[in-house]
Design an enzyme around this catalytic site. Structure first.
Site, short mmCIF file in Angstrom:
data_model
loop_
_atom_site.label_atom_id
_atom_site.label_comp_id
_atom_site.label_asym_id
_atom_site.label_seq_id
_atom_site.Cartn_x
_atom_site.Cartn_y
_atom_site.Cartn_z
N GLU A 43 1.34 -0.68 -0.10
CA GLU A 43 -0.02 -0.33 0.13
C GLU A 43 0.66 1.20 0.34
OE1 GLU A 43 -2.59 -0.12 2.68
OE2 GLU A 43 -3.66 2.17 2.80
N ARG A 270 4.87 -12.90 9.64
CA ARG A 270 5.54 -11.69 9.35
C ARG A 270 7.28 -11.27 10.15
NH1 ARG A 270 1.79 -8.09 9.22
NH2 ARG A 270 3.31 -5.91 9.51
N LYS A 280 4.08 0.65 10.00
CA LYS A 280 4.13 1.86 9.35
C LYS A 280 3.80 3.52 9.73
CE LYS A 280 2.25 -0.48 4.95
NZ LYS A 280 2.48 0.45 3.84
P1 ATP Z 1 -0.71 -1.78 6.28
O1 ATP Z 1 -1.51 -2.39 5.91
O2 ATP Z 1 -0.75 -2.07 8.04
O3 ATP Z 1 -0.10 -0.37 6.12
P2 ATP Z 1 1.67 -3.47 6.01
O4 ATP Z 1 2.41 -3.48 6.57
O5 ATP Z 1 0.48 -4.81 5.91
O6 ATP Z 1 1.00 -2.00 6.18
P3 ATP Z 1 1.24 -3.45 3.11
O7 ATP Z 1 1.93 -2.55 2.03
O8 ATP Z 1 -0.39 -3.69 3.00
O9 ATP Z 1 1.89 -2.92 4.80
O10 ATP Z 1 2.87 -4.58 3.33
C1 ATP Z 1 2.83 -5.23 1.76
C2 ATP Z 1 3.08 -6.75 1.45
O11 ATP Z 1 3.81 -7.33 2.86
C3 ATP Z 1 2.08 -7.47 2.45
O12 ATP Z 1 1.72 -8.44 1.69
C4 ATP Z 1 2.41 -7.67 3.78
O13 ATP Z 1 1.84 -9.01 4.08
C5 ATP Z 1 3.88 -7.97 3.37
N1 ATP Z 1 4.57 -7.78 4.87
C6 ATP Z 1 4.01 -6.12 6.10
N2 ATP Z 1 5.08 -6.11 6.79
C7 ATP Z 1 5.51 -7.31 6.66
C8 ATP Z 1 6.46 -8.14 7.73
N3 ATP Z 1 7.14 -7.85 8.89
N4 ATP Z 1 6.61 -9.32 7.18
C9 ATP Z 1 6.83 -9.81 6.20
N5 ATP Z 1 6.12 -9.43 5.31
C10 ATP Z 1 5.24 -8.11 6.16
MG MG Z 2 -1.17 -3.86 5.00
#
Ligand code: ATP
Ligand code: MG
Length: 568
Positions: A43, A270, A280
């Protein structure tokens, strides 16, 4: 049959993780006509961090391994938080890590028309309705995992009325929050996500790609699976918190897919790292409140921060490789990442001399006007890297810590009357200590043994200590930024009662002005290059560094490698 199984087993590639195993089995079974297409779906509401690297390595890695492709899909369904600055940084960071999505760069917003059409279809089929309740009312009716929810009083509107309201929602007739579109599924479902999840909400904020064309925006659960489907994604790999969303993912995909192709969601654990936050929202807060100097502050766990700090893509990828992928949440030690960084830098960093806390040394028996050039190996791990030259003269700097007036027994560095080798140059002996009126040591007077330079008969003469040094007249002044962990609590996320900002390490950045570096660095220190300041640590020129005002970030301390090298 038994034979077949056996041969399948022996053909199976070695060392597959559980996701790769699933993908491999699907390909073997001929699912989706043998096609493999993954996606990485950030995102664009922040910069990528080390957690994302784990997902990137999986999404791109599995595609690479089995000859598939990986799309970059921006999950841009919330215009309030998203920005092109983030889109650009995400692209740049993925390329820097060494992955490429070719021309397969997509946006969830590309599918807004199809998603809208699907919503209209579900409304017409009686599978979706417009709810006029507030989000608080809707939340209050959700029930709990053990008690069923309550149906909305608007649940049984006619398709005609729902369609009319949904169209007007999208024309901007209603305020944000006044109405939502919900899927009509089951308010008593044991899966909370099935209790009439919200599909669309009203947002009256311009979108960075579609402008103000839309006034309604799909929720993640109504966008993700369908976007996968529209794009031809076969394996939609995400993190464990999406396990309970999977039935809903499948529910919406069922509205589109046939038996020849359907995307499949697979979840892994994760990445959580000690002494780090990965949310984030929190990282954005650190940036916005000026608690760090930006998304790419070298203390941040972002890819851009790690790059600026001097971490290499290979070290980060090696770390991800080592921690692996499982179905269980874990907390990984940041030391493991640091170990991977040291290991890679040891093989790539150019060895140079820099004195962080200079103490002047005058070699009394060395001619004042003489300058010699000594050769320093660029990287003992890789002799092909060659050497560079460094001037030696009568006045030098050594590290203040490397001298002790009254040394303890096992002090092998310089002391009155004692001898040390200057790395790559002569053996010197301390004959006098000069002090100021307050008793502070300001200078050492030494003599050198002219017979001890490399290639001379006395070059093999052994002394216990070897010091780094620079020629005072030729040295270049520079600034060093010494970084430490950003937080001083092992797992800040596990302390919900404390404000995470209280757990910041107050000593995470120390700035040291006027360090003395060898002149080679004036011309060769460009950002992106890695250096080992011998006996001190790994450093990289900061983005702020200029040839006439060098600034070095300490990537990481050396640990004991110098001792080891000395014992060789
Ligand atoms: P948010 O959705 O809260 O803004 P997010 O960390 O999920 O934050 P995204 O941009 O949606 O951010 O993440 C993109 C991809 O990265 C998703 O597939 C998510 O599952 C993966 N991802 C995010 N954080 C982690 C992590 N700590 N470990 C492994 N994969 C992650
Ligand atoms: Mg996300």
């Amino acid at each position: 049959m038994a034979e077949q199984l056996e041969s399948q087993e022996t053909n199976q590639p070695k060392g597959l993780n559980f996701v790769e195993q699933i993908v491999y089995d699907d390909l073997q079974a001929g699912k989706n006509s043998g096609r493999l297409n993954t996606r990485f779906p950030p995102e664009p509401n922040g910069y990528l961090h080390i957690g994302h690297v784990k997902a990137i390595c999986m999404d791109f890695g599995v595609a690479e391994r089995f000859g598939g492709t990986c799309n970059l899909r921006f999950d841009d369904t919330n215009p309030v938080k998203e920005d092109v600055e983030y889109v650009d940084s995400i692209r740049n960071d993925i390329h820097w890590l060494g992955f490429d999505w070719g021309d397969r760069e997509y946006y969830a917003s590309d599918y807004f028309p199809q998603l809208f059409d699907l919503a209209v279809r579900l409304i017409k089929e009686g599978k979706a309705y417009v709810d006029d309740q507030t989000s608080e009312e809707i939340a209050a009716q959700k029930g709990t995992p053990t008690t069923p929810g309550t149906e909305s009083p608007y649940r049984n509107r006619t398709p005609e009325e729902n369609l009319d309201l949904f169209m007007r929602m999208n024309q901007g007739e209603f305020d944000e929050g006044a109405r939502v579109l919900r899927a009509k599924i089951d308010m008593a479902s044991s899966n909370m996500h099935f209790r009439d999840p919200i599909m669309y909400r009203i947002i009256k904020h311009p979108h960075h790609r579609t402008g103000d064309k839309w006034k309604v925006y799909p929720m993640y659960d109504f966008a993700h699976g369908q976007s996968d489907y529209f794009e031809g994604v076969t394996h939609s790999i995400c993190t464990l918190e999406f396990v309970p969303h999977r039935p809903l993912y499948d529910y919406f995909v069922d509205e589109l897919a046939d038996e020849t192709y359907r995307p499949r969601q697979i979840e892994f654990n994760r990445l959580n790292l000690t002494y780090t936050v990965m949310s984030k929202r929190k990282l954005l807060q650190l940036v916005k409140e000026g608690l760090v100097q930006g998304w790419d502050d070298p203390r941040m766990p972002t890819i851009s921060g790690m790059r600026r700090r001097g971490y290499t893509p290979r070290s980060i990828r090696n770390f991800i490789d080592r921690i692996g992928y499982t179905k269980y949440e874990a907390l990984n030690s940041i030391s493991l990442l640091e170990h991977a960084v040291r290991e890679d830098l040891n093989s790539v960093a150019t060895r140079v001399m820099a004195v962080i806390n200079p103490l002047k040394v005058t070699i009394a028996n060395y001619p004042d006007d003489k300058v010699e050039t000594v050769q320093l190996e660029n990287n003992p791990e890789n002799p092909a890297e060659g050497t560079h030259s460094m001037p030696f003269s009568r006045e030098l700097y050594i590290e203040r810590d490397d001298f002790m007036e009254c040394p303890p027994k096992k002090f092998f560095r310089l002391a009155p009357g004692g001898e040390v080798r200057l790395k790559g140059a002569y053996i010197i002996k301390c004959t006098d200590v000069v002090k100021d009126s307050e008793g502070n040591i300001t200078e050492l007077i030494c003599t050198y043994d002219p017979d001890t330079l490399s290639g001379m008969p006395g070059s093999m003469r052994k002394v216990k200590g070897t010091l780094h040094w620079v020629s005072a007249r030729h040295a270049v002044s520079a600034t060093a930024r010494i970084y430490d962990r950003l937080f001083n609590v092992e797992n800040p996320a596990a302390e919900p009662d404390r404000d995470f900002r209280e757990m910041l390490n107050p000593d995470s950045l120390k700035i040291i002005e006027d360090i003395k570096v060898e002149p080679y660095l004036a011309e060769n220190a460009q950002p992106g290059k890695q250096f080992q300041f011998q006996r001190i640590g790994y450093f990289t020129p900061d983005l702020d560094s200029r040839p006439d005002a060098l600034v070095f970030n300490r990537t990481i301390a050396l640990k004991d490698s110098w001792e080891k090298a000395q014992n060789k």
